[in-house]
Design a protein around this motif. Structure first.
Motif, PDB file in Angstrom:
ATOM      1  N   HIS A  64     -17.933  12.172  22.054  1.00 16.69           N
ATOM      2  CA  HIS A  64     -19.242  12.601  21.344  1.00 16.69           C
ATOM      3  C   HIS A  64     -20.089  13.029  22.487  1.00 16.69           C
ATOM      4  O   HIS A  64     -20.847  14.354  22.359  1.00 16.69           O
ATOM      5  CB  HIS A  64     -20.108  11.636  20.770  1.00 16.69           C
TER       6      HIS A  64
ATOM      7  N   HIS B   4     -26.172  11.116  26.959  1.00 13.39           N
ATOM      8  CA  HIS B   4     -25.703   9.559  26.475  1.00 13.39           C
ATOM      9  C   HIS B   4     -26.965   8.953  26.001  1.00 13.39           C
ATOM     10  O   HIS B   4     -27.126   8.273  24.855  1.00 13.39           O
ATOM     11  CB  HIS B   4     -25.022   8.986  27.254  1.00 13.39           C
TER      12      HIS B   4
ATOM     13  N   LEU C 203     -20.777   5.194  19.847  1.00 16.30           N
ATOM     14  CA  LEU C 203     -20.980   6.666  20.792  1.00 16.30           C
ATOM     15  C   LEU C 203     -19.907   6.570  21.652  1.00 16.30           C
ATOM     16  O   LEU C 203     -19.896   5.768  22.850  1.00 16.30           O
ATOM     17  CB  LEU C 203     -22.507   6.553  21.203  1.00 16.30           C
ATOM     18  N   SER C 204     -19.075   7.518  21.654  1.00 15.72           N
ATOM     19  CA  SER C 204     -17.809   7.720  22.640  1.00 15.72           C
ATOM     20  C   SER C 204     -17.892   8.726  23.665  1.00 15.72           C
ATOM     21  O   SER C 204     -18.832   9.649  23.549  1.00 15.72           O
ATOM     22  CB  SER C 204     -16.479   7.784  21.714  1.00 15.72           C
TER      23      SER C 204
ATOM     24  N   LEU D 136     -23.124  13.068  15.542  1.00 14.85           N
ATOM     25  CA  LEU D 136     -22.893  11.883  16.127  1.00 14.85           C
ATOM     26  C   LEU D 136     -23.081  10.713  15.053  1.00 14.85           C
ATOM     27  O   LEU D 136     -23.197  10.873  14.064  1.00 14.85           O
ATOM     28  CB  LEU D 136     -24.425  11.614  16.901  1.00 14.85           C
TER      29      LEU D 136
ATOM     30  N   ALA E 126     -28.705  10.662  22.910  1.00 10.82           N
ATOM     31  CA  ALA E 126     -27.997  10.346  21.877  1.00 10.82           C
ATOM     32  C   ALA E 126     -28.372   8.872  21.244  1.00 10.82           C
ATOM     33  O   ALA E 126     -28.600   8.712  20.089  1.00 10.82           O
ATOM     34  CB  ALA E 126     -26.511  10.550  21.945  1.00 10.82           C
ATOM     35  N   ARG E 127     -28.575   8.051  22.331  1.00  4.67           N
ATOM     36  CA  ARG E 127     -28.898   6.493  21.740  1.00  4.67           C
ATOM     37  C   ARG E 127     -30.454   6.640  21.211  1.00  4.67           C
ATOM     38  O   ARG E 127     -30.505   5.884  20.326  1.00  4.67           O
ATOM     39  CB  ARG E 127     -28.665   5.695  22.903  1.00  4.67           C
TER      40      ARG E 127
ATOM     41  N   ALA F 263     -27.896   7.021  17.376  1.00  4.38           N
ATOM     42  CA  ALA F 263     -26.322   6.915  17.614  1.00  4.38           C
ATOM     43  C   ALA F 263     -26.062   5.269  17.988  1.00  4.38           C
ATOM     44  O   ALA F 263     -26.676   5.128  18.929  1.00  4.38           O
ATOM     45  CB  ALA F 263     -25.646   7.777  18.469  1.00  4.38           C
TER      46      ALA F 263
END
Length: 316
Positions: free
Chosen positions: A282, A265, A278-279, A301, A268-269, A273
């Motif tokens: 994902h 997570h 961002l769920s 993403l 990804a940020r 994202a």
């Protein structure tokens, strides 16, 4: 309430003022009154900002009335912050919240504030937990609203998270203050309003008055657990980094699932994202590249970013 404000302000770093975000409702009005009493006794300047969302007739006049009261109570600086909500992404609640926080952060920077005080109560926290449960949120969502958080270099502080909403109404009555009742808070078009008017009272009727405090305590306990897991994930992310922005699949596979998904997570940020978009799905798809690899294609993403698995690495 004054004691709660005193606890928050005592030891607050910096010499700048604290700013109370006040809508004129009972919660934030009682918070502003308590701050006007406590802050001078601690040698801390205190001001008030009120946001005019422009969504209801007479909103500008109400904001000016709040500002006039704040000046009479000795708060300084005092500002009315008009914002534009139309045209922002998301639903009306999310758009208004985004506009409000942008305005509060900008005001805090202008006045070199040590923090912005928000009037969320224990009841607000319980509602937040129920809404998170309904969405199927994990520990991050169920930990509710933090007592303090940093937003673009500004400390957002919630002194009243252990205070029942009824106490803010009683405080206003004791001080002769006439709070404004926002009709949006009772509008069934909004999920939080339905939780406030129907869901939470039904739980109290079924399980007793301790439900609200218990939900808030659950949030506090989960926040502590989540902070510990987040620290482990930060350290793990550093360990599994490969050259550039790649991550080692073997390193990720050796992590506990609760830590690994937090690593993915955060990564990804970092890739760009947007947090709001961002769920869980994902992150689950990224996790499948590590734990359920079958030669599948890249994970898409939010923001147009892609992640693929290649030569034992996750690559953006």
């Amino acid at each position: 309430m004054r004691l709660a404000v005193r606890r928050t302000l005592t030891g607050l770093p910096g010499a700048g003022p604290v700013l109370v975000a006040c809508s004129g409702g009972a919660d934030s009005l009682a918070l502003a009154a308590a701050t006007a009493f406590v802050a001078p006794r601690l040698g801390r300047p205190a001001g008030l900002v009120t946001v005019d969302h422009g969504l209801q007739p007479g909103s500008a006049e109400r904001a000016e009335a709040v500002a006039a009261w704040a000046r009479s109570a000795g708060l300084d600086p005092v500002e009315v912050l008009p914002v534009r909500v139309d045209g922002r992404p998301g639903g009306p609640e999310a758009a208004a919240r985004e506009a409000r926080y942008e305005a509060l952060v900008a005001a805090a920077h202008r006045h070199h504030a040590a923090g912005v005080l928000l009037g969320h109560t224990r009841d607000d926290q319980a509602e937040t937990v129920l809404l998170a449960l309904a969405r199927g949120a994990g520990p991050r969502g169920l930990s509710g609203m933090p007592e303090s958080r940093d937003l673009d270099g500004v400390s957002l502080l919630r002194p009243l998270l252990d205070i029942p909403r009824a106490d803010t109404r009683d405080a206003c009555a004791a001080l002769g203050l006439d709070p404004w009742a926002d009709p949006h808070n009772a509008d069934p078009a909004y999920a939080r309003a339905r939780v406030r008017s129907d869901a939470l009272p039904a739980l109290v009727d079924a399980l007793g008055p301790g439900v609200v405090a218990n939900l808030a305590r659950t949030a506090r306990l989960l926040a502590a657990d989540n902070a510990a897991l987040a620290a482990l994930a930060d350290a793990a992310l550093a360990d599994v980094r490969a050259d550039g922005r790649a991550l080692s699949v073997d390193g990720l596979a050796g992590l506990p699932a609760a830590v690994r998904t937090r690593v993915l997570h955060t990564w990804a940020r970092e890739l760009g994202a947007a947090p709001a978009a961002l769920s869980h799905s994902h992150v689950a798809a990224l996790d499948a590249l590590v734990t359920d690899w079958r030669g599948q294609g890249p994970v898409h993403l939010p923001g147009g970013h892609q992640v693929r698995r290649q030569a034992g690495h996750l690559l953006p």
